[in-house]
Motif scaffolding. Structure first.
Motif, PDB file in Angstrom:
ATOM      1  N   VAL A 192      21.097  43.589 -17.366  1.00 44.86           N
ATOM      2  CA  VAL A 192      20.043  43.478 -18.285  1.00 44.86           C
ATOM      3  C   VAL A 192      19.818  41.677 -18.459  1.00 44.86           C
ATOM      4  CG1 VAL A 192      20.720  45.507 -19.683  1.00 44.86           C
ATOM      5  CG2 VAL A 192      22.278  43.504 -20.146  1.00 44.86           C
ATOM      6  N   TRP A 193      18.854  41.487 -18.832  1.00 46.97           N
ATOM      7  CA  TRP A 193      18.497  40.081 -19.245  1.00 46.97           C
ATOM      8  C   TRP A 193      18.913  39.578 -20.298  1.00 46.97           C
ATOM      9  CZ3 TRP A 193      14.656  43.094 -16.841  1.00 46.97           C
ATOM     10  CH2 TRP A 193      14.356  42.912 -15.344  1.00 46.97           C
ATOM     11  N   PRO A 194      19.909  38.610 -20.509  1.00 51.36           N
ATOM     12  CA  PRO A 194      20.587  38.127 -21.641  1.00 51.36           C
ATOM     13  C   PRO A 194      19.528  37.438 -23.070  1.00 51.36           C
ATOM     14  CG  PRO A 194      21.350  36.816 -20.029  1.00 51.36           C
ATOM     15  CD  PRO A 194      20.473  38.196 -19.438  1.00 51.36           C
ATOM     16  N   HIS A 195      18.388  36.871 -22.095  1.00 49.14           N
ATOM     17  CA  HIS A 195      17.489  36.195 -22.933  1.00 49.14           C
ATOM     18  C   HIS A 195      16.427  37.041 -23.547  1.00 49.14           C
ATOM     19  CE1 HIS A 195      15.776  36.453 -19.129  1.00 49.14           C
ATOM     20  NE2 HIS A 195      14.280  36.009 -19.766  1.00 49.14           N
ATOM     21  N   MET A 196      16.580  38.342 -23.328  1.00 45.63           N
ATOM     22  CA  MET A 196      15.536  39.294 -23.782  1.00 45.63           C
ATOM     23  C   MET A 196      16.370  40.234 -24.866  1.00 45.63           C
ATOM     24  SD  MET A 196      13.299  40.320 -20.605  1.00 45.63           S
ATOM     25  CE  MET A 196      12.188  39.304 -19.600  1.00 45.63           C
ATOM     26  N   ASN A 197      15.675  40.602 -25.617  1.00 45.88           N
ATOM     27  CA  ASN A 197      16.066  41.852 -26.578  1.00 45.88           C
ATOM     28  C   ASN A 197      15.979  42.919 -26.202  1.00 45.88           C
ATOM     29  OD1 ASN A 197      13.481  42.586 -27.099  1.00 45.88           O
ATOM     30  ND2 ASN A 197      13.357  41.600 -29.339  1.00 45.88           N
ATOM     31  N   VAL A 198      16.544  44.065 -26.651  1.00 42.69           N
ATOM     32  CA  VAL A 198      16.582  45.385 -25.935  1.00 42.69           C
ATOM     33  C   VAL A 198      15.052  45.819 -25.776  1.00 42.69           C
ATOM     34  CG1 VAL A 198      17.040  47.849 -26.429  1.00 42.69           C
ATOM     35  CG2 VAL A 198      18.716  45.904 -27.139  1.00 42.69           C
ATOM     36  N   PHE A 199      14.225  45.584 -26.446  1.00 45.62           N
ATOM     37  CA  PHE A 199      12.923  46.161 -26.407  1.00 45.62           C
ATOM     38  C   PHE A 199      12.229  45.452 -25.354  1.00 45.62           C
ATOM     39  CE2 PHE A 199       8.312  45.893 -26.975  1.00 45.62           C
ATOM     40  CZ  PHE A 199       7.985  47.150 -27.631  1.00 45.62           C
ATOM     41  N   GLU A 200      12.374  44.020 -25.101  1.00 42.29           N
ATOM     42  CA  GLU A 200      11.723  43.546 -24.319  1.00 42.29           C
ATOM     43  C   GLU A 200      12.437  43.998 -22.758  1.00 42.29           C
ATOM     44  OE1 GLU A 200       8.905  41.949 -24.032  1.00 42.29           O
ATOM     45  OE2 GLU A 200       8.607  42.040 -26.197  1.00 42.29           O
ATOM     46  N   ASN A 201      13.739  44.093 -22.763  1.00 37.92           N
ATOM     47  CA  ASN A 201      14.499  44.609 -21.511  1.00 37.92           C
ATOM     48  C   ASN A 201      13.661  45.823 -21.006  1.00 37.92           C
ATOM     49  OD1 ASN A 201      17.051  43.361 -20.124  1.00 37.92           O
ATOM     50  ND2 ASN A 201      16.993  42.748 -22.307  1.00 37.92           N
ATOM     51  N   VAL A 202      13.685  46.868 -22.013  1.00 39.45           N
ATOM     52  CA  VAL A 202      13.025  48.044 -21.463  1.00 39.45           C
ATOM     53  C   VAL A 202      11.589  47.975 -21.405  1.00 39.45           C
ATOM     54  CG1 VAL A 202      12.779  50.409 -22.445  1.00 39.45           C
ATOM     55  CG2 VAL A 202      14.918  49.248 -22.930  1.00 39.45           C
ATOM     56  N   ALA A 203      10.837  47.020 -22.020  1.00 41.50           N
ATOM     57  CA  ALA A 203       9.496  46.940 -21.710  1.00 41.50           C
ATOM     58  C   ALA A 203       9.123  46.140 -20.374  1.00 41.50           C
ATOM     59  CB  ALA A 203       8.895  46.258 -22.783  1.00 41.50           C
ATOM     60  N   PHE A 204      10.023  45.465 -19.857  1.00 40.79           N
ATOM     61  CA  PHE A 204       9.568  44.664 -18.750  1.00 40.79           C
ATOM     62  C   PHE A 204       8.995  45.350 -17.482  1.00 40.79           C
ATOM     63  CE2 PHE A 204      10.727  42.329 -14.703  1.00 40.79           C
ATOM     64  CZ  PHE A 204      10.288  41.210 -14.808  1.00 40.79           C
ATOM     65  N   PRO A 205       9.369  46.388 -17.074  1.00 43.40           N
ATOM     66  CA  PRO A 205       8.619  47.262 -15.932  1.00 43.40           C
ATOM     67  C   PRO A 205       7.348  47.670 -16.210  1.00 43.40           C
ATOM     68  CG  PRO A 205      10.281  48.697 -16.777  1.00 43.40           C
ATOM     69  CD  PRO A 205      10.500  47.160 -17.361  1.00 43.40           C
ATOM     70  N   LEU A 206       6.912  47.908 -17.486  1.00 43.14           N
ATOM     71  CA  LEU A 206       5.669  48.009 -18.157  1.00 43.14           C
ATOM     72  C   LEU A 206       4.839  46.896 -18.167  1.00 43.14           C
ATOM     73  CD1 LEU A 206       6.317  50.765 -20.832  1.00 43.14           C
ATOM     74  CD2 LEU A 206       5.898  51.186 -18.600  1.00 43.14           C
ATOM     75  N   ARG A 207       5.414  46.010 -18.539  1.00 49.70           N
ATOM     76  CA  ARG A 207       4.619  44.730 -18.480  1.00 49.70           C
ATOM     77  C   ARG A 207       4.128  44.240 -17.257  1.00 49.70           C
ATOM     78  NH1 ARG A 207       4.171  43.208 -23.452  1.00 49.70           N
ATOM     79  NH2 ARG A 207       5.943  43.169 -25.156  1.00 49.70           N
ATOM     80  N   VAL A 208       5.104  44.404 -16.095  1.00 42.99           N
ATOM     81  CA  VAL A 208       4.777  44.026 -14.535  1.00 42.99           C
ATOM     82  C   VAL A 208       3.663  44.911 -14.108  1.00 42.99           C
ATOM     83  CG1 VAL A 208       5.772  44.188 -12.412  1.00 42.99           C
ATOM     84  CG2 VAL A 208       7.208  43.339 -14.125  1.00 42.99           C
ATOM     85  N   GLN A 209       3.613  46.117 -14.747  1.00 42.83           N
ATOM     86  CA  GLN A 209       2.588  47.064 -14.389  1.00 42.83           C
ATOM     87  C   GLN A 209       1.327  46.842 -15.283  1.00 42.83           C
ATOM     88  OE1 GLN A 209       3.887  51.048 -14.892  1.00 42.83           O
ATOM     89  NE2 GLN A 209       5.358  51.061 -13.260  1.00 42.83           N
TER      90      GLN A 209
END
Length: 379
Positions: A98-115
């Motif tokens: 998990v990315w320490p500089h991102m909160n839980v929401f942004e960690n989970v949202a990351f692959p959707l933002r890439v898409q």
């Protein structure tokens, strides 16, 4: 049912400084059905993680072909390689990643933002993923404020947020404490039932494999040793390695002379049934290996043993009190057997005893393989 994952004649070679070219995976063939939870089980260096990385696309194969959801994603013959991000997989690894500089929401949202999904869709899908992994209410928290179990839930939520058809889990619970590990097994199965994805679960933990999988395979030195349900592999292991890797085992080296069987270093005859073909192999080599489960051996006093036909006389060498049973090391001839009994059965070191062996399994001895197995730990 449709075949979700197909591996045909897959091989992978590595070049190492100490061993030169080593075959990490050799002629691997496997078909996994849609919605199945399938476990890869084996010791370090057996090739299970290398196989998973080839399925994910992190390693290119040296030979063979891999198909996912009806599409070829890797083929040496066709010079085809589809990168990981285009294989539509969910992945969870041993390290929580998990990315320490991102909160839980942004960690989970990351692959959707890439898409490059719309924000409204991201909000809805992340909300659902957090709900199904028990993280609703933690969207604004940072990983450093959460427990190991919660961080692993972040990784699970991030894996399911893209609605994958296939989930790859590589030792995902090994960094958790035993109680949390057990509860997470149930949560993974609940997620699979909810989303109906196909799971490949890589582990060296037999309890995890047997608790989670519909079917499983045991690997050794780059090869598939046996495939089947957990019950099939436990009750009918194909060889000594599978027997020893699934559950506790006691092995006894047995001398073969004609139709007579006796324990190594002892003249007591063994009165146990044996397959004629296996007996013939033992006659040609002089000995065989008898395999039993320590909790199936009856530990008796000499007086009790005299009343039972075919009991082996031995001596208690060691007694260990454990949580659910008492474990004894019993010497018969030059062999030492592990026996597990209820606490009410009490012997002390030095006591004479008798062993009533159940119907046993018989294997050819393979001591030389252990040295090769130890060399492969670097792979």
């Amino acid at each position: 049912m449709a075949k979700e994952i197909i591996l045909k004649n897959v091989s992978k070679q590595f070049t190492t400084k100490s061993l030169g070219t080593v075959t990490a995976v050799e002629n691997f063939n496997l078909e996994i059905e849609e919605g199945e939870c399938f476990a890869f089980l084996g010791p370090s260096g057996c090739g299970k993680t290398t196989t998973l990385r080839m399925i994910a696309g992190f390693e290119d194969l040296s030979d063979g072909e891999i198909s996912l959801s009806g599409r070829v994603v890797s083929s040496k013959e066709k010079h085809l390689y589809i990168p990981p991000e285009e294989r539509k997989l969910g992945m969870v690894f041993q390290a929580f990643a998990v990315w320490p500089h991102m909160n839980v929401f942004e960690n989970v949202a990351f692959p959707l933002r890439v898409q490059k999904r719309p924000q409204a869709e991201i909000n809805e899908r992340v909300k659902e993923a957090l709900k199904h992994t028990g993280l609703d209410g933690s969207a604004n928290e940072y990983p450093s404020n959460l427990s190991g179990g919660q961080q692993q839930r972040i990784a699970l939520a991030r894996a399911i947020v893209t609605n994958p058809k296939i989930m790859l889990l590589d030792e995902p619970l090994s960094n958790l404490d035993p109680q949390l590990r057990e509860s997470m097994r149930f949560e993974i199965k609940a997620l699979q039932k909810k989303f109906n994805f196909t799971i490949i679960f890589v582990t060296h933990d037999q309890a995890e494999a047997m608790a989670l999988s519909d079917r499983m395979l045991v690997m050794d030195m780059g090869k598939v040793e046996q495939i089947g349900t957990p019950t099939e592999l436990y009750n009918k292991p194909i060889n000594r390695f599978v027997h020893s890797f699934l559950g506790e085992s006691s092995f006894i080296k047995v001398n073969v002379a004609g139709n007579d069987l006796n324990v190594e270093g002892d003249r007591q005859l063994l009165h146990l049934p044996i397959d004629p073909l296996m007996l013939k192999k033992g006659q040609s080599k002089g000995h065989l290996l008898l395999a039993t489960r320590p909790n199936t051996i009856a530990l008796l006093s000499p007086e009790q043993g005299d009343a039972v036909s075919g009991c082996l006389h031995g001596t208690i060498e060691q007694r260990i009190f454990l949580t659910n049973f008492t474990e004894y090391i019993v010497k018969v001839g030059t062999e030492k057997l592990k026996v597990q009994t209820p606490h009410r059965i009490e012997f002390m070191p030095g006591d004479c005893c008798c062993l009533d062996l159940p119907q046993a399994m018989w294997y050819e001895d393979d001591d030389q393989q252990e040295a090769i197995r130890n060399q492969r730990q670097i792979i």
